[in-house]
Design an enzyme around this catalytic site. Structure first.
Site, PDB file in Angstrom:
ATOM      1  N   GLU A   1      81.733 -29.191 -33.780  1.00 57.18           N
ATOM      2  CA  GLU A   1      79.708 -28.555 -33.958  1.00 57.18           C
ATOM      3  C   GLU A   1      79.513 -28.989 -35.605  1.00 57.18           C
ATOM      4  O   GLU A   1      78.995 -27.856 -35.725  1.00 57.18           O
ATOM      5  CB  GLU A   1      80.097 -27.101 -33.792  1.00 57.18           C
ATOM      6  CG  GLU A   1      81.103 -26.902 -31.972  1.00 57.18           C
ATOM      7  CD  GLU A   1      80.099 -25.621 -32.014  1.00 57.18           C
ATOM      8  OE1 GLU A   1      80.332 -24.074 -33.238  1.00 57.18           O
ATOM      9  OE2 GLU A   1      79.825 -24.769 -30.876  1.00 57.18           O
TER      10      GLU A   1
ATOM     11  N   ASP B   1      84.976 -21.093 -24.725  1.00 59.59           N
ATOM     12  CA  ASP B   1      84.223 -20.039 -25.540  1.00 59.59           C
ATOM     13  C   ASP B   1      83.803 -18.892 -25.512  1.00 59.59           C
ATOM     14  O   ASP B   1      82.937 -18.608 -25.373  1.00 59.59           O
ATOM     15  CB  ASP B   1      83.295 -21.022 -26.201  1.00 59.59           C
ATOM     16  CG  ASP B   1      82.664 -21.040 -26.734  1.00 59.59           C
ATOM     17  OD1 ASP B   1      83.268 -20.153 -27.676  1.00 59.59           O
ATOM     18  OD2 ASP B   1      81.527 -21.012 -27.460  1.00 59.59           O
TER      19      ASP B   1
ATOM     20  N   GLU C   1      76.795 -14.682 -37.776  1.00 65.07           N
ATOM     21  CA  GLU C   1      76.820 -15.480 -37.170  1.00 65.07           C
ATOM     22  C   GLU C   1      77.389 -15.033 -36.066  1.00 65.07           C
ATOM     23  O   GLU C   1      78.759 -14.209 -36.297  1.00 65.07           O
ATOM     24  CB  GLU C   1      77.067 -17.027 -37.704  1.00 65.07           C
ATOM     25  CG  GLU C   1      76.751 -17.861 -36.446  1.00 65.07           C
ATOM     26  CD  GLU C   1      76.925 -19.232 -36.659  1.00 65.07           C
ATOM     27  OE1 GLU C   1      77.578 -20.035 -37.967  1.00 65.07           O
ATOM     28  OE2 GLU C   1      77.797 -19.785 -35.533  1.00 65.07           O
TER      29      GLU C   1
ATOM     30  N   GLU D   1      79.262 -12.125 -28.334  1.00 66.36           N
ATOM     31  CA  GLU D   1      78.013 -13.142 -28.628  1.00 66.36           C
ATOM     32  C   GLU D   1      77.712 -13.200 -26.745  1.00 66.36           C
ATOM     33  O   GLU D   1      77.222 -13.164 -26.372  1.00 66.36           O
ATOM     34  CB  GLU D   1      78.758 -14.400 -29.052  1.00 66.36           C
ATOM     35  CG  GLU D   1      78.260 -15.732 -28.796  1.00 66.36           C
ATOM     36  CD  GLU D   1      78.928 -17.261 -29.382  1.00 66.36           C
ATOM     37  OE1 GLU D   1      79.981 -16.865 -30.210  1.00 66.36           O
ATOM     38  OE2 GLU D   1      78.449 -18.076 -29.027  1.00 66.36           O
TER      39      GLU D   1
HETATM   40  O1  GCW Z   1      80.870 -20.318 -29.616  1.00 65.57           O
HETATM   41  C1  GCW Z   1      80.070 -21.205 -30.491  1.00 65.57           C
HETATM   42  C2  GCW Z   1      79.915 -19.932 -31.112  1.00 65.57           C
HETATM   43  C3  GCW Z   1      78.987 -20.457 -33.162  1.00 65.57           C
HETATM   44  C4  GCW Z   1      80.405 -20.404 -33.473  1.00 65.57           C
HETATM   45  C5  GCW Z   1      81.976 -20.997 -32.954  1.00 65.57           C
HETATM   46  C6  GCW Z   1      83.029 -20.985 -33.421  1.00 65.57           C
HETATM   47  C7  GCW Z   1      80.731 -19.783 -36.217  1.00 65.57           C
HETATM   48  O2  GCW Z   1      78.538 -20.380 -30.544  1.00 65.57           O
HETATM   49  O3  GCW Z   1      78.494 -19.580 -33.290  1.00 65.57           O
HETATM   50  O4  GCW Z   1      81.138 -20.735 -35.199  1.00 65.57           O
HETATM   51  O5  GCW Z   1      82.058 -21.216 -31.641  1.00 65.57           O
HETATM   52  O6  GCW Z   1      83.442 -20.763 -32.480  1.00 65.57           O
HETATM   53  O7  GCW Z   1      83.207 -21.874 -33.857  1.00 65.57           O
END
Ligand code: GCW
Length: 717
Positions: free
Chosen positions: A304, A378, A180, A406
């Site tokens: 999430e 994030d 991921e 990311e």
């Molecule tokens: O930013 C988000 C990402 C997810 C990630 C999440 C997290 C692993 O898009 O892919 O999941 O953060 O940090 O838990």
């Protein structure tokens, strides 16, 4: 030419070519012990370095010994066994060194901690010693680094200890080997072939981590799969742990909160249920039969869609403490993530983690450490520091950075992240007055913490060069260095890495370091200048998407974050808006609240600002923003120019690969600039200022771009 000579010649050429290819494909990282090219220096080192004498017979000492042999043989261009220089290199712990040598460290080694080391010149010896074997290995790497970076090895008196306990990589690796948010190939862990097939790369991985002081690794994704906790997989985890152990690298796993139901056959995963507690106790006990030094769990709960204690009306304390109790007898820890926000909570997402955790300050057990992302949203190209760092004096807190990119162009953009890490560590929380930096919270010195930690979401995969882009190795390297000592200077780290990885030529080093340092601000400029954030495309997060406003959860939409309208742009987080600033210490809140004292780099994070607002440089906000976007593009162009000037100082393979990547980065920087400016222009209704290149396409064109197979996407989304 006789046939056999022809054959020999061809064979020779093939061998040479092969070794060249091997040396320059990036596999060796910063540990490519190429022979020192400066002949004077080489002779000098050869006259100084003698034989290596290792004391102690642990596997770790063996590794240190081997490293020194390989390193010295490579760097000094001759078999290390034949070295006859003045100083023999003596390695061993304080306990294993010969008495006459050990006794010269008069107070024992009281200035270092369990993982620290001392390198000291003593008569005809250079002694590398420590309290533990792993300290000796760290010292051996440091000694080799002195040669790699061409520093003096005379009159040495070095003491160094890590300032943080847990220095850990978080792999977001799935059991099917997808990663991921991974952009460097597949997961290194070949679960299907483990435990029997032990890829030599596992050891190379551990060795690279040890060379920069990383001492932990979470093998599995925080969006977790309970299967990894079953015997079938624990056997495989054990195989990895056995390989990593001599390098001081502890293994941790992600624990899926609902595991007692999914693999344990229970009806509930309620953390207060007696059967659930017993299940985890037994599970932990079982894990330790496979891996006696297992590090513990990393948990993403009620975030999430991941299950957690709230599914049962319990809270984070109930969940974390229940697991902590099971791990405590084995000295294991629970790293409990604070990355939580809910679709049922209408408050500003930036406030939610603080709201959920801070009321519980002081309630978590001693072996729980709360893992907090560097910023409140994030891993954006730039965020202000997370307010939790200044608000939980009675709780162990660790910081989480995202090394994998990311939100910064995946593995094709050269972004030197240690500059970002440094920026966060230096931020002042004012928790105990001026000087209460995030570094002091994280190293535990501000509140006398029992366990401290720094986590980095790994950017490593099966790509031959490990990180997809040669320069992104520097982010793994720099992460390790700053986790060891959060007060190091990111610019020094860039230079050190460049010397070890490419060349010691002063001009080259300066130019490359300059390019790396610039890259950090460049990505902010061409993606999210002036405090903009979360305006990327949906799902894969590749490329710009400021127009996105139709996702099911409001806080997933870029329009939620930039709030552009006819008047202006930005998220008002002052008391007239969401009042997120109230989560910071009064001094910090006051600075952010006031439009003039708020740093312009964070402006639109905290304020909704009129398009005509005058920036410090005299430009209107609109013009200033457009110029920032252009500046980002220009900075990438400058990086290209710099790199092209260095062609003769770099091997052809790495030169060309980086060059191609920079071309992609340049194209994509323009894409970001064009798409964002066209979109925001609909609101500002203002012309682009002089100096900003006209967009190449229409807004519609950018809005219609689709990338269904962009890498790193979550398989389940
Ligand atoms: O930013 C988000 C990402 C997810 C990630 C999440 C997290 C692993 O898009 O892919 O999941 O953060 O940090 O838990």
């Amino acid at each position: 030419m006789p046939k056999y000579l022809k054959w020999l010649f061809t064979f020779g050429v093939v061998l040479v070519l092969q070794s060249m290819a091997y040396a320059t494909d990036g596999y060796k990282l910063w540990l490519d012990y190429k022979t020192i090219s400066d002949s004077t220096l080489l002779k000098e080192y050869q006259s100084l370095v003698g034989s290596v004498q290792a004391y102690g017979n642990s596997e770790t000492i063996e590794k240190a010994n081997r490293e020194l042999h390989e390193g010295l043989s490579g760097l000094l261009g001759m078999n290390a066994k034949k070295l006859k220089g003045t100083y023999s290199i003596v390695i061993g712990t304080y306990q294993t060194l010969p008495k006459d040598i050990a006794s010269q460290f008069s107070n024992g080694l009281e200035n270092i901690n369990e993982e620290g080391y001392v390198i000291k010149s003593l008569g005809n010896h250079i002694v590398i010693t420590a309290k533990t074997d792993i300290g000796v290995l760290y010292g051996a790497f440091n000694f080799l680094k002195r040669l790699q970076t061409q520093r003096s090895i005379e009159n040495l008196n070095i003491t160094d200890s890590p300032k943080i306990d847990i220095r850990i990589l978080n792999h977001w690796d799935n059991l099917d080997r997808s990663v991921e948010r991974g952009y460097a190939g597949f997961s290194l862990w070949n679960w299907h072939q483990l435990p029997d097939y032990k890829d030599p790369r596992y050891e190379d991985y551990a060795r690279a981590n040890a060379s920069i002081g990383i001492n932990g690794t979470v093998l599995t994704n925080v969006n977790s799969n309970a299967l990894v906790l079953t015997p079938q997989y624990l056997e495989k985890v054990k195989a990895l742990a056995d390989i990593f152990r001599p390098y001081g690298l502890k293994v941790y796993l992600t624990a899926r909160f609902s595991a007692p139901m999914e693999i344990g056959g229970l009806q509930t995963a309620d953390p207060l249920d007696a059967n659930v507690k017993t299940w985890w106790k037994n599970k932990v006990e079982e894990i330790y039969t496979y891996i006696p030094d297992f590090g513990g769990f990393l948990v993403k709960a009620n975030s999430e869609g991941q299950p957690g204690p709230q599914n049962y009306g319990r809270n984070h304390v109930d969940g974390a403490n229940m697991m902590a109790e099971a791990l405590a007898p084995f000295n294991g820890v629970v790293m409990w993530r604070a990355f939580v926000y809910s679709e049922h909570d209408a408050t500003d997402r930036a406030k939610q983690a603080y709201n959920e955790f801070v009321p519980h300050d002081g309630q978590f057990k001693d072996n729980v450490i709360i893992q907090v992302k560097n910023g409140p949203i994030d891993f954006q190209p730039r965020e202000p520091f997370h307010p939790m760092f200044g608000a939980m004096p009675n709780t162990n807190l660790m910081i989480e950075f995202q090394i994998t990119q990311e939100y910064m162009g995946g593995a094709t953009h050269l972004v030197y992240q240690p500059k970002l890490f440094e920026e966060v560590f230096e931020a002042d929380t004012y928790q105990k007055g001026k000087g209460s930096t995030v570094a002091k919270v994280i190293d535990g010195s501000l509140h006398n913490k029992k366990i401290t930690g720094v986590a980095g979401v790994s950017n490593i995969g099966t790509d031959r060069n490990w990180t997809g882009h040669h320069f992104l190795q520097a982010n793994w390297y720099g992460f390790g260095r700053l986790a060891w000592d959060p007060y190091l200077n990111s610019e020094d780290i860039a230079k050190e890495w460049t010397r070890m990885t490419f060349s010691n030529k002063a001009k080259f080093v300066d130019k490359v370091a300059d390019m790396m340092i610039t890259s950090r601000e460049a990505v902010v400029n061409y993606m999210t200048p002036l405090g903009l954030h979360h305006i990327m495309a949906t799902g894969h997060h590749y490329g710009p998407g400021p127009w996105v406003g139709n996702l099911s959860r409001p806080e997933w939409n870029p329009v939620y974050y930039h709030k552009a309208d006819s008047k202006g742009i930005g998220f008002d987080r002052t008391p007239s808006g969401s009042n997120a600033t109230a989560q910071y210490a009064p001094e910090v809140a006051a600075m952010f609240n006031n439009l003039t004292s708020c740093p312009e780099k964070d402006l639109l994070w905290f304020h909704h600002v009129q398009w005509s607002y005058k920036l410090k440089n005299g430009h209107s906000l609109w013009n200033g923003m457009a110029l920032k976007y252009q500046e980002g593009v220009n900075q990438v162009a400058q990086m290209q120019t710099t790199w092209n000037q260095l062609e003769n100082d770099v091997d052809a393979q790495r030169f060309n690969e980086v060059k191609m990547m920079l071309n992609i980065q340049y194209k994509e920087a323009k894409w970001w600039k064009d798409a964002c400016l066209l979109y925001f222009q609909q609101f500002s209704k203002m012309e682009l200022p002089k100096g900003v290149e006209a967009p190449a396409h229409t807004l519609e064109y950018y809005q219609n771009l689709q990338f269904p197979y962009a890498p790193g996407i979550r398989p389940q989304w």
